[in-house]
Design a protein around this motif. Structure first.
Motif, PDB file in Angstrom:
ATOM      1  N   VAL A 163       0.853  -1.201   0.000  1.00 16.94           N
ATOM      2  CA  VAL A 163       0.000   0.000   0.000  1.00 16.94           C
ATOM      3  C   VAL A 163       0.886   1.248   0.000  1.00 16.94           C
ATOM      4  O   VAL A 163       0.673   2.197  -0.757  1.00 16.94           O
ATOM      5  CB  VAL A 163      -0.938   0.004   1.247  1.00 16.94           C
ATOM      6  N   PHE A 164       1.894   1.202   0.839  1.00 18.62           N
ATOM      7  CA  PHE A 164       2.829   2.323   0.941  1.00 18.62           C
ATOM      8  C   PHE A 164       3.479   2.606  -0.420  1.00 18.62           C
ATOM      9  O   PHE A 164       3.546   3.742  -0.882  1.00 18.62           O
ATOM     10  CB  PHE A 164       3.878   1.941   1.995  1.00 18.62           C
ATOM     11  N   LEU A 165       3.924   1.527  -1.089  1.00 17.34           N
ATOM     12  CA  LEU A 165       4.552   1.683  -2.404  1.00 17.34           C
ATOM     13  C   LEU A 165       3.576   2.223  -3.445  1.00 17.34           C
ATOM     14  O   LEU A 165       3.948   2.990  -4.333  1.00 17.34           O
ATOM     15  CB  LEU A 165       5.116   0.347  -2.884  1.00 17.34           C
ATOM     16  N   SER A 166       2.295   1.814  -3.317  1.00 15.05           N
ATOM     17  CA  SER A 166       1.309   2.280  -4.301  1.00 15.05           C
ATOM     18  C   SER A 166       1.113   3.788  -4.227  1.00 15.05           C
ATOM     19  O   SER A 166       0.739   4.418  -5.199  1.00 15.05           O
ATOM     20  CB  SER A 166      -0.023   1.553  -4.111  1.00 15.05           C
ATOM     21  N   TYR A 167       1.400   4.384  -3.061  1.00 15.61           N
ATOM     22  CA  TYR A 167       1.317   5.844  -2.942  1.00 15.61           C
ATOM     23  C   TYR A 167       2.544   6.520  -3.571  1.00 15.61           C
ATOM     24  O   TYR A 167       2.528   7.694  -3.834  1.00 15.61           O
ATOM     25  CB  TYR A 167       1.221   6.272  -1.472  1.00 15.61           C
ATOM     26  N   ILE A 168       3.605   5.729  -3.774  1.00 16.79           N
ATOM     27  CA  ILE A 168       4.824   6.317  -4.351  1.00 16.79           C
ATOM     28  C   ILE A 168       4.881   6.080  -5.857  1.00 16.79           C
ATOM     29  O   ILE A 168       5.144   7.007  -6.618  1.00 16.79           O
ATOM     30  CB  ILE A 168       6.087   5.729  -3.660  1.00 16.79           C
ATOM     31  N   ILE A 169       4.634   4.835  -6.274  1.00 19.32           N
ATOM     32  CA  ILE A 169       4.802   4.552  -7.707  1.00 19.32           C
ATOM     33  C   ILE A 169       3.476   4.412  -8.447  1.00 19.32           C
ATOM     34  O   ILE A 169       3.453   4.291  -9.662  1.00 19.32           O
ATOM     35  CB  ILE A 169       5.667   3.280  -7.936  1.00 19.32           C
ATOM     36  N   GLY A 170       2.376   4.405  -7.720  1.00 18.88           N
ATOM     37  CA  GLY A 170       1.059   4.254  -8.365  1.00 18.88           C
ATOM     38  C   GLY A 170       0.648   2.794  -8.389  1.00 18.88           C
ATOM     39  O   GLY A 170       1.501   1.894  -8.480  1.00 18.88           O
ATOM     40  N   ILE A 171      -0.662   2.559  -8.342  1.00 20.61           N
ATOM     41  CA  ILE A 171      -1.181   1.192  -8.230  1.00 20.61           C
ATOM     42  C   ILE A 171      -0.891   0.372  -9.493  1.00 20.61           C
ATOM     43  O   ILE A 171      -0.620  -0.826  -9.424  1.00 20.61           O
ATOM     44  CB  ILE A 171      -2.692   1.218  -7.891  1.00 20.61           C
ATOM     45  N   GLU A 172      -0.858   1.037 -10.669  1.00 22.63           N
ATOM     46  CA  GLU A 172      -0.635   0.291 -11.917  1.00 22.63           C
ATOM     47  C   GLU A 172       0.786  -0.281 -11.956  1.00 22.63           C
ATOM     48  O   GLU A 172       0.982  -1.448 -12.295  1.00 22.63           O
ATOM     49  CB  GLU A 172      -0.842   1.196 -13.146  1.00 22.63           C
ATOM     50  N   LYS A 173       1.757   0.561 -11.576  1.00 24.36           N
ATOM     51  CA  LYS A 173       3.149   0.102 -11.587  1.00 24.36           C
ATOM     52  C   LYS A 173       3.352  -0.991 -10.554  1.00 24.36           C
ATOM     53  O   LYS A 173       4.096  -1.952 -10.773  1.00 24.36           O
ATOM     54  CB  LYS A 173       4.080   1.285 -11.302  1.00 24.36           C
ATOM     55  N   LEU A 174       2.696  -0.826  -9.415  1.00 20.66           N
ATOM     56  CA  LEU A 174       2.807  -1.824  -8.357  1.00 20.66           C
ATOM     57  C   LEU A 174       2.258  -3.168  -8.841  1.00 20.66           C
ATOM     58  O   LEU A 174       2.877  -4.218  -8.641  1.00 20.66           O
ATOM     59  CB  LEU A 174       2.039  -1.364  -7.115  1.00 20.66           C
ATOM     60  N   TYR A 175       1.111  -3.110  -9.521  1.00 21.71           N
ATOM     61  CA  TYR A 175       0.482  -4.325 -10.047  1.00 21.71           C
ATOM     62  C   TYR A 175       1.434  -5.012 -11.029  1.00 21.71           C
ATOM     63  O   TYR A 175       1.588  -6.234 -11.024  1.00 21.71           O
ATOM     64  CB  TYR A 175      -0.841  -3.961 -10.728  1.00 21.71           C
ATOM     65  N   GLN A 176       2.089  -4.171 -11.827  1.00 19.17           N
ATOM     66  CA  GLN A 176       3.050  -4.693 -12.815  1.00 19.17           C
ATOM     67  C   GLN A 176       4.203  -5.415 -12.105  1.00 19.17           C
ATOM     68  O   GLN A 176       4.608  -6.499 -12.517  1.00 19.17           O
ATOM     69  CB  GLN A 176       3.593  -3.500 -13.586  1.00 19.17           C
ATOM     70  N   ILE A 177       4.700  -4.829 -11.011  1.00 13.05           N
ATOM     71  CA  ILE A 177       5.801  -5.452 -10.262  1.00 13.05           C
ATOM     72  C   ILE A 177       5.348  -6.784  -9.670  1.00 13.05           C
ATOM     73  O   ILE A 177       6.047  -7.785  -9.725  1.00 13.05           O
ATOM     74  CB  ILE A 177       6.308  -4.511  -9.136  1.00 13.05           C
ATOM     75  N   ILE A 178       4.127  -6.774  -9.116  1.00 12.38           N
ATOM     76  CA  ILE A 178       3.623  -7.981  -8.440  1.00 12.38           C
ATOM     77  C   ILE A 178       3.392  -9.107  -9.442  1.00 12.38           C
ATOM     78  O   ILE A 178       3.707 -10.278  -9.165  1.00 12.38           O
ATOM     79  CB  ILE A 178       2.296  -7.676  -7.691  1.00 12.38           C
ATOM     80  N   THR A 179       2.866  -8.756 -10.627  1.00 14.65           N
ATOM     81  CA  THR A 179       2.471  -9.805 -11.573  1.00 14.65           C
ATOM     82  C   THR A 179       3.602 -10.257 -12.498  1.00 14.65           C
ATOM     83  O   THR A 179       3.487 -11.307 -13.126  1.00 14.65           O
ATOM     84  CB  THR A 179       1.278  -9.337 -12.429  1.00 14.65           C
ATOM     85  N   SER A 180       4.663  -9.479 -12.594  1.00 10.50           N
ATOM     86  CA  SER A 180       5.744  -9.922 -13.495  1.00 10.50           C
ATOM     87  C   SER A 180       6.782 -10.742 -12.719  1.00 10.50           C
ATOM     88  O   SER A 180       6.888 -10.603 -11.492  1.00 10.50           O
ATOM     89  CB  SER A 180       6.395  -8.714 -14.175  1.00 10.50           C
ATOM     90  N   PRO A 181       7.562 -11.580 -13.414  1.00  8.24           N
ATOM     91  CA  PRO A 181       8.553 -12.413 -12.715  1.00  8.24           C
ATOM     92  C   PRO A 181       9.553 -11.544 -11.937  1.00  8.24           C
ATOM     93  O   PRO A 181       9.924 -10.465 -12.390  1.00  8.24           O
ATOM     94  CB  PRO A 181       9.269 -13.150 -13.856  1.00  8.24           C
ATOM     95  N   THR A 182       9.947 -12.038 -10.768  1.00 10.14           N
ATOM     96  CA  THR A 182      10.854 -11.282  -9.894  1.00 10.14           C
ATOM     97  C   THR A 182      12.123 -10.868 -10.631  1.00 10.14           C
ATOM     98  O   THR A 182      12.638  -9.768 -10.433  1.00 10.14           O
ATOM     99  CB  THR A 182      11.229 -12.148  -8.673  1.00 10.14           C
ATOM    100  N   SER A 183      12.626 -11.774 -11.507  1.00 12.13           N
ATOM    101  CA  SER A 183      13.884 -11.494 -12.209  1.00 12.13           C
ATOM    102  C   SER A 183      13.785 -10.225 -13.068  1.00 12.13           C
ATOM    103  O   SER A 183      14.776  -9.558 -13.327  1.00 12.13           O
ATOM    104  CB  SER A 183      14.249 -12.686 -13.090  1.00 12.13           C
TER     105      SER A 183
END
Ligand code: SF4
Ligand code: SF4
Length: 472
Positions: A173-193
């Motif tokens: 939640v904290f990160l979503s206030y910094i980078i936005g929910i869309e970017k956060l979703y992208q980080i969560i759904t894409s491979p860690t690598s």
């Protein structure tokens, strides 16, 4: 009968949560309910719901709140702020600081008890889970002292796993206030690598939140929080705080069945101490560690009900209110803070309200002065930069406002340049170079003030001033 009088002179010499050797004393606050606790829970859970929902709420296509420090982009209630708007943000920040100071001078640490994320997360989320898994304070103490039996292993494992899962959620939640929910979703759904950086910062934040809420706890308020440290200079004798009415309570002493009570109302039951998450005894007076959580008010009210005495032995009151019985009034300091706050809010509000949809700069090209043209006219070369502060695409047309009898010639072969137009994408920036040309008769000596209008259709969006240089 044990009785004593206030104040204990040495309570400020020691930290309530550290022993003589400086070792941390773990605080086991007793579970408490009551009218203030229930009200605080309603406020706290509502704020939590807002905190978790806000990243998903959009206003005009923008998030409600975005504090993107990395890209220097800020959105407050759907209004985008660019680096050029930083002065408005600074004013809003100053107004917020003044508000906090004024509020603290008058109402003490109400913010800490009712709205601070640290208190809300610790008391309303993590502490509740702890009570649920390990039981009330006595059971928690016993469990911590006990050998590592299977019961202790599963309870501790479960508690810390849930704590860490919630810390991960808070970090997201904290990160979503910094980078936005869309970017956060992208980080969560894409491979860690593919997102090593994003994943690493998420884990770092999660670790920090876990440490704060599972281990560091009340130490944040007493040691790390700058607002907490400033209480000493912000509070005065008329500030409203959670206070013990020692005039009514002292001398304190145990209650004996059937005995006529000739001492104060405090029966020295220590319930106010048992429930305190800061580990202090409010009967010693206002202390830096007290976060005004009101748990001691509810605990004491419960006792007063049981012994048929009026509630409010511990209550919201000022030191003067208790000592001299004075009523709340606006003193000079309060009036001064209110005036400063009103002024700052008005200026910040005015700037926010009148803030343009575009911003632009027009500067004469570096190292150039003027050119004499074959037709006798004089021309100057300029660079223009226009910033679109909105989501809408725009076509901006440049027109000379004064002196009137000159011309603008944008450099470039494109159709737009021929029409003196610049196209701005959503939140985009457009730059170009242009000549401004005047007959000598239109100029007033070496320097002539020139005004250029930036139009969208027939709407004048912004006026730019510059100086035109000509021979004497
Ligand atoms: S809860 Fe009230 S009565 Fe009991 S010790 Fe605290 S102040 Fe005294
Ligand atoms: S003294 Fe009372 S209000 Fe202050 S932190 Fe302890 S329980 Fe909360």
């Amino acid at each position: 009968m044990s009785s004593s009088t206030l104040p204990k002179a040495n309570f400020r010499d020691t930290l309530a949560t550290a022993d003589q050797t400086g070792k941390r004393k773990w605080v086991y606050p007793k579970k408490q309910s009551g009218r203030f606790t229930i009200s605080r829970e309603i406020v706290g859970y509502s704020l939590l719901a807002f905190l978790f929902a806000a990243p998903f709420i959009k206003v005009g296509g923008y998030p409600l709140l975005l504090i993107n420090i990395l890209e220097r982009k800020f959105v407050i209630f759907g209004t985008v702020f660019f680096p050029q708007d930083m002065y408005i943000l600074v004013l809003i920040f100053l107004s917020f600081l003044a508000f906090i100071i004024l509020f603290t001078v008058v109402y003490g640490r109400v913010f800490c008890g009712w709205a601070c994320p640290q208190t809300i997360f610790l008391e309303l989320v993590f502490r509740k889970i702890e009570y649920l898994i390990e039981g009330d304070y006595m059971k928690q103490k016993a469990l911590d002292k006990a050998e590592w039996t299977w019961e202790k292993i599963w309870k501790k494992t479960l508690k810390h796993s849930v704590f860490f899962a919630i810390a991960v959620l808070i970090a997201n939640v904290f990160l979503s206030y910094i980078i936005g929910i869309e970017k956060l979703y992208q980080i969560i759904t894409s491979p860690t690598s593919q997102n090593i950086g994003g994943f690493a910062s998420m884990m770092a934040f999660s670790g920090a939140f876990y440490f704060v809420f599972a281990k560091f706890r009340e130490q944040v308020c007493a040691i790390a929080c700058p607002y907490g440290r400033l209480q000493g200079v912000m509070l005065d004798r008329e500030s409203i705080v959670v206070a013990y009415d020692y005039k009514r309570g002292e001398p304190r002493g145990k209650m004996r069945k059937g005995e006529e009570r000739k001492i104060g109302d405090c029966i020295d039951c220590a319930q106010c101490v048992h429930v305190c998450p800061a580990g202090i005894d409010i009967r010693n007076g206002t202390q830096l560690e007290c976060i005004n959580c009101t748990l001691c008010i509810d605990a004491c009210d419960e006792i007063m009900d049981k012994i048929s005495k009026p509630r409010g032995l511990i209550r919201y009151a000022s030191i003067d209110g208790i000592e001299k019985g004075t009523k709340f009034h606006f003193n000079t300091r309060r009036i001064a803070y209110s005036v400063v706050l009103l002024a700052l809010l008005s200026v910040a509000g005015g700037l926010l309200f009148t803030r343009g949809k575009i911003d632009a700069t027009l500067l004469r090209a570096q190292g150039t002065t003027f050119q004499k043209l074959e037709n006798g006219n004089i021309s100057n070369l300029y660079n223009i930069k226009i910033i679109n502060k909105s989501h809408d695409e725009r076509t901006i047309h440049l027109r000379l406002i004064s002196p009137e009898n000159g011309t603008i010639k944008m450099i470039g072969d494109s159709q737009q340049a021929q029409k003196n137009e610049l196209r701005l994408s959503s939140e985009g920036i457009a730059e170009s170079s242009l000549f401004i040309e005047f007959p000598k008769s239109a100029l007033k000596g070496i320097h002539t003030k020139v005004e250029i209008g930036l139009y969208q259709g027939e709407e004048l969006m912004k006026t730019l001033d510059t100086k035109f240089v000509a021979p004497n």
